[in-house]
Design a protein around this motif. Sequence first.
Motif: not given
Length: 392
Positions: A161-167, A169-179, A181-189
Amino acid sequence: MSYIHNRPAKYVPAGYQPLEPVPRSSPMPVKTLSETQQQTAEFECNIQIYCTADELSSLQTGFWSLKRTQNEKTVINWQHAQTSHGLTTLTALCVEQEEKKLLHERFQYAGFAKEFDIHPQPKGRGHINAVFLPVKLAVQQEDMLGWPTTGYFYYFVDHKLYQEFKLTGEDRWSFYLTGSDANTLTDELASEHHSSSLLLPFKIEGKTMTGQFILYRKQKLSRDEFSKLSQSWLEEHATPLDLKSIIASRTQAFMARDITTHHACSDQKSAYYKVKMDPDSRQRESWPEIAQKHGLSAKQLLDLNPAYNDNPLRLQIGDTLCVSAPRSSSVHKRQDIPSPLSEFETGKAYPFGNVWGTFRQRYIMPGLLHIQPDSKVPLRAPIVNAGLLSKV
């Protein structure tokens, strides 16, 4: 040149000789900051990005620096140049020929930088240290691509895992980058800012970055799924990226569009006009000038060419416009006109100019937008098919 003495003179009240003579030492020169000579930068690092210099901002390619070392401070200044093939080269000058850490930040000062080991080379050699591919991500529903507005994208390099992106929403197709990575799964933006482009590392010091996959999910990966991520898991659940297809999409010819069923151009006597250069101004003809030649108002001409509705200034010399005069008997209710492409392969890329269509409805289905004309997306931007929505 300024000077200092080793010890101050010793004085007694006025009118008397000094109690003892004050020996004077040889003056010691002190160099001021302005007199300190800068070392000559004889080496350079080059980054090549598969887009034009004008597209760097719209494709949100991020920020670059060379990390500070014991011998040299952080380097943040980059010179931009465009190649004859429409690619951008960023060049930073270095004093020391030592291994450097190339840092890439999607958002400046967000604190989530990716590192790459590169080696400066003598100036003028033309050595490319790193190559990157900016892309946009879509998913396939039946025979068309769309922009998802909810869910997550997961990007993998070397099967990790290199990067996770959270869409967003609200009728937009852009996304946030989360923290994550290969060692961590987090909800932190990583940042409250969001983007709609992804930058893929293609080659670092001539070595191709393999094991690249993309995964679209309506729900975030669970910790149990995260613990099972592996090459075999990716091959079963994710989409392998075709990097050669992404590169090739930049030079694909734009396909002819069927506009004969749209608005007044449904008339069989539809006519077309190629935009020319004004010999006086040496600029392209304006919308009013072209419209006047064909008995139209500028608005009527724009209505006949909906691809330019979002940004009429995108019109260029050599573009072909529909110039049929509208008649009340031939004006029909607007119809959907899909993109000229109807067959897509997962993992492959297609230029935005061949992907957009015009539609009466914004959504293909809940959570998936039609890809429509958008002046913020370069026509040659690679649109990657991240996978079939039916398999999500």
